[in-house]
Scaffold this motif. Structure first.
Motif, mmCIF file in Angstrom:
data_model
loop_
_atom_site.group_PDB
_atom_site.id
_atom_site.type_symbol
_atom_site.label_atom_id
_atom_site.label_comp_id
_atom_site.label_asym_id
_atom_site.label_seq_id
_atom_site.Cartn_x
_atom_site.Cartn_y
_atom_site.Cartn_z
ATOM 1 N N UNK A 80 -5.007 1.841 7.863
ATOM 2 C CA UNK A 80 -3.856 2.484 7.218
ATOM 3 C C UNK A 80 -4.025 4.001 7.191
ATOM 4 N N UNK A 82 -3.291 5.937 4.899
ATOM 5 C CA UNK A 82 -3.787 6.431 3.604
ATOM 6 C C UNK A 82 -5.320 6.517 3.626
ATOM 7 N N UNK A 83 -5.948 5.474 4.135
ATOM 8 C CA UNK A 83 -7.411 5.477 4.254
ATOM 9 C C UNK A 83 -7.866 6.579 5.204
ATOM 10 N N UNK A 119 -9.044 5.517 -4.338
ATOM 11 C CA UNK A 119 -9.051 4.835 -5.624
ATOM 12 C C UNK A 119 -7.642 4.363 -5.970
ATOM 13 N N UNK A 120 -6.682 5.258 -5.844
ATOM 14 C CA UNK A 120 -5.297 4.905 -6.130
ATOM 15 C C UNK A 120 -4.408 5.726 -5.216
ATOM 16 N N UNK A 121 -3.205 5.270 -5.020
ATOM 17 C CA UNK A 121 -2.270 6.062 -4.231
ATOM 18 C C UNK A 121 -0.852 5.743 -4.664
ATOM 19 N N UNK A 123 3.360 6.317 -3.181
ATOM 20 C CA UNK A 123 4.238 6.834 -2.129
ATOM 21 C C UNK A 123 5.615 7.080 -2.719
ATOM 22 N N UNK A 205 2.605 10.864 -12.176
ATOM 23 C CA UNK A 205 2.482 9.417 -12.380
ATOM 24 C C UNK A 205 1.065 8.942 -12.079
ATOM 25 N N UNK B 367 0.397 1.719 -14.458
ATOM 26 C CA UNK B 367 -0.533 2.748 -14.941
ATOM 27 C C UNK B 367 -1.561 2.127 -15.899
ATOM 28 N N UNK B 370 -4.086 0.201 -13.882
ATOM 29 C CA UNK B 370 -4.928 1.116 -13.097
ATOM 30 C C UNK B 370 -5.924 1.848 -13.998
ATOM 31 N N UNK B 374 -8.950 -0.505 -14.663
ATOM 32 C CA UNK B 374 -9.705 0.101 -13.571
ATOM 33 C C UNK B 374 -9.794 -0.782 -12.324
ATOM 34 N N UNK B 375 -8.650 -1.300 -11.935
ATOM 35 C CA UNK B 375 -8.605 -2.064 -10.674
ATOM 36 C C UNK B 375 -7.503 -1.462 -9.795
ATOM 37 N N UNK B 376 -7.618 -1.612 -8.471
ATOM 38 C CA UNK B 376 -6.584 -1.039 -7.596
ATOM 39 C C UNK B 376 -5.204 -1.659 -7.843
ATOM 40 N N UNK B 377 -4.208 -0.812 -7.745
ATOM 41 C CA UNK B 377 -2.826 -1.243 -7.954
ATOM 42 C C UNK B 377 -1.996 -0.757 -6.769
ATOM 43 N N UNK B 378 -1.115 -1.597 -6.283
ATOM 44 C CA UNK B 378 -0.156 -1.127 -5.285
ATOM 45 C C UNK B 378 1.245 -1.330 -5.862
ATOM 46 N N UNK B 398 1.628 0.306 2.655
ATOM 47 C CA UNK B 398 1.070 0.352 1.302
ATOM 48 C C UNK B 398 0.019 -0.735 1.101
ATOM 49 N N UNK B 401 -3.416 0.012 2.752
ATOM 50 C CA UNK B 401 -4.224 0.963 1.976
ATOM 51 C C UNK B 401 -4.774 0.284 0.716
ATOM 52 N N UNK B 402 -3.956 -0.594 0.128
ATOM 53 C CA UNK B 402 -4.388 -1.342 -1.054
ATOM 54 C C UNK B 402 -5.566 -2.259 -0.706
#
Lengths: 264, 408
Positions: A80, A82-83, A119-121, A123, A205, B367, B370, B374-378, B398, B401-402
């Motif tokens: 991806x 993003x990575x 860690x987070x992203x 879009x 955000x 939020x 996340x 503390x875990x990944x969120x898409x 998306x 990347x997640x």
């Protein structure tokens, strides 16, 4: 010498970077993506061979990324954008923790840890008003080159508020403002501010952590970077000595070279 | 992905259900939302059809663009829920072919006001379209912990009694107290089995993935208060229990367990294969866990049982359910507990253009997960049944990347 290639097949342009075993950039190329992404990638490789003498068959590892990553016919696992963007950014600025990538089709905000792991992203939502297309579209309708837009914006001491909810509505608003005799510089600065504040919402955000690094075509726009910096009240670093659009391709090339482990 | 054996029985029941809506009369069009009128209709032999479910079927068959466009051409604004636009697009379409043969004209429309605020106007419009009786079960929309619940329960029980009289006239049959008791019993027992199934899904590997749950949810929603519904859920429970006993997971090589928030895009349920390829299973979501059968409701007084069932969507502490009432406070607590209990290591939060109720606060929840968990969120943007708001490239961009953030 061993070469590794990162190919970022984006909505507007296709970018290729070749690195050597040490991760040094040996060649890069940017071509318009057009309608045939595979042909665009081939054409970029041909340019690299002509200009830098590196043939495609000399490349030991490839990583395709970007929206067209599945369509290039390259027999390597796509990664991806993003990575790849995170990987490329941390290679250029190891202290980067927040990355803003303003592209032609989307805007990404990425939070990374000290190792460069995503860690987070976030879009932008489905609207051109949050992307580089916003400025491009209005430049076309005003009959201005992007460079002229940037200059006008940077030279203006005032800005007029322009709606950032929709690129089409904004275009209508701009035409109406011009008809109303408002100052072009203020309008153009207002446009840059409008996009910056929209990206600022995205940043808010996700939460902002310094250092902040900006890439993608949007980072070439000094007026946008300036407005963005004011919106978030923080300095924004950009790639030095490398076209801002090549960061994800660089990340892809580095992943091709050394697997997906982030830098130590 | 491994399919449930009982899925065949559920699919069979679904097929029979679509045959019945053509063959049995009288026919009601109704809403699925924790709606006791459906239980009562089933008791009285009134066949029930659900335009919401049918909109999902239309979406799954990729007809949403066609139907939504027709509805919009007939002045149903694009801001309306896509279930409504699908429904009116289907009704106004002059084409001969519709999925599963379509939905026949109803003899009555019934609606409950406990959840979606669009329901009342939607079904009022259907009443005008078909010129048929309209039975509305009005429920208070907000019951706070400081209020005396008996006031609400008495009011809603009275509403149900009034609705029963209307439905008796339509069916030509009477609701006996024995039948009402039996129906309440089935309703309660179905809820128990549904919750048990969800409890079993806390096991690792998870015996059920989201598509299994989405298929099974047909039972407690559309066959509520029926013996058949109870029997199907019992069968599903036993099979799931055996899977747990034998360590059988819904997907091969489970590596990540994800929570799914919001109603999925029904036209892309196949996206779960994309998750499965990455070793991701979705053992629960707010849609499957917080909307239906969330708590045990005593059935010794059937009217009270059904009143609580209807009120479930309107309480912020007891019997509910819908995210709209529980967004600020209780939902966070529930999600935190469930993320731990289900051993969840990633969250998929969809912002659904159609459903304001399910989507309001979605980013707050994202939020919260996340930052606090503390875990990944898409966060994904799409619509439950309007395919025009879905971009496969964007979804996968998306998600990839997640998956990277989740790790191998």
């Amino acid at each position: 010498m061993k070469y590794f290639a990162g190919i970022d097949s984006g909505s507007t342009t296709t970018k290729i970077i070749i690195v050597d075993e040490a991760g040094t950039i040996m060649a890069s190329e940017i071509v318009l993506s057009g309608s045939n992404l595979r042909e665009s990638a081939n054409s970029a490789f041909e340019n690299i061979e002509k200009r830098h003498g590196i043939r495609r068959d000399q490349v030991e590892g490839f990583v395709p990324t970007g929206y067209g990553r599945f369509l290039l016919g390259i027999d390597s696992k796509p990664i991806s954008e993003i990575t790849c963007c995170a990987r490329g950014s941390v290679a250029l600025l190891p202290s980067a923790r927040t990355i803003i990538d303003v592209g032609g089709q989307d805007t990404k905000v990425i939070r990374i840890d000290p190792k460069g792991t995503v860690r987070q992203f976030s879009m932008n939502d489905k609207c051109a008003a949050g992307t580089g297309k916003f400025i491009e579209r209005i430049a076309v309708s005003l009959g201005l080159e992007l460079e002229q837009m940037v200059k006008l914006s940077l030279e203006s001491s005032t800005k007029i508020s322009i709606s950032n909810t929709c690129a089409v509505f904004a275009e209508t608003e701009v035409i109406s403002r011009i008809s109303g005799g408002e100052d072009l510089g203020s309008i153009v600065r207002g446009l840059h501010y409008s996009l910056a504040s929209r990206v600022g919402t995205q940043l808010a955000r996700l939460g902002l952590e310094k250092d902040i690094f900006m890439c993608g075509g949007g980072a070439l726009n000094a007026a946008l970077v300036k407005e963005m910096s004011e919106v978030i009240s923080a300095e924004i670093a950009r790639p030095e000595g490398l076209d801002c659009r090549l960061v994800a391709a660089l990340g892809a090339a580095l992943i091709a070279r050394g697997g997906r482990e982030p830098v130590a | 992905m491994k399919k449930l054996e009982c899925g065949k029985a559920v699919s069979g029941a679904l097929r029979q259900y679509y045959r019945d809506i053509w063959e049995k009369r009288p026919l009601a069009w109704s809403v699925v939302s924790s709606n006791p009128l459906n239980d009562i209709c089933n008791l009285l032999g009134i066949q029930v059809a659900y335009p919401e479910n049918y909109a999902c079927v239309c979406a799954a068959q990729h007809l949403s663009e066609k139907y939504c466009t027709i509805a919009e051409s007939n002045n149903y604004k694009s801001d309306l829920c896509s279930y409504i636009r699908n429904n009116f697009g289907f009704l106004l379409d002059e084409g001969p072919e519709h999925p599963l043969g379509g939905l026949p004209k109803p003899d009555v429309v019934t609606v409950v006001s406990n959840a979606c605020l669009n329901y009342i106007k939607w079904f009022d419009a259907l009443r005008l379209h078909f010129d048929v009786p309209y039975v509305l079960l009005n429920t208070p929309h907000k019951m706070s912990q400081n209020d005396d619940p008996s006031l609400y329960v008495d009011y809603v029980a009275g509403e149900i009694e009034e609705a029963i009289k209307e439905l008796e006239k339509i069916s030509g049959r009477k609701v006996t107290s024995a039948k009402l008791k039996e129906t309440a019993h089935y309703s309660r027992e179905q809820g128990k089995y549904w919750r048990e199934i969800l409890e079993l899904n806390k096991s690792t590997p998870a015996p059920l993935n989201f598509p299994d749950l989405a298929n099974l949810i047909f039972v407690p929603t559309s066959l509520s208060g029926t013996e058949l519904g109870l029997s199907l859920l019992k069968q599903a429970y036993e099979e799931v229990r055996d899977r747990v006993k034998n360590g059988i997971g819904a997907i091969d090589d489970e590596r990540h367990r994800l929570i799914l928030l919001n109603i999925p895009p029904w036209y892309r349920l196949g996206i779960s294969s994309y998750f499965a390829e990455k070793g991701c299973v979705l053992p629960f979501g707010d849609y499957t866990r917080y909307v239906w059968c969330t708590q045990d409701i005593d059935d010794s007084d059937p009217l009270e049982h059904f009143a609580y069932k209807a009120l479930g969507m309107a309480t912020d502490s007891g019997y509910g359910s819908s995210t709209v009432e529980t967004l600020y406070g209780p939902l966070e607590k529930r999600i935190e507990e469930d993320i731990k209990a289900y051993n969840i290591d990633g969250a998929v939060v969809q912002i659904n253009k159609s459903c304001k109720i399910m989507s309001t606060g979605g980013l707050d929840i994202a939020r919260f997960i996340r930052d606090k968990m503390d875990i990944p969120v898409v966060v994904l943007d799409a619509d439950q049944a309007d395919e025009r708001f879905y971009s496969d490239a964007e979804f996968k961009q998306r998600l990839d990347a997640f998956f990277d953030a989740l790790g191998e």
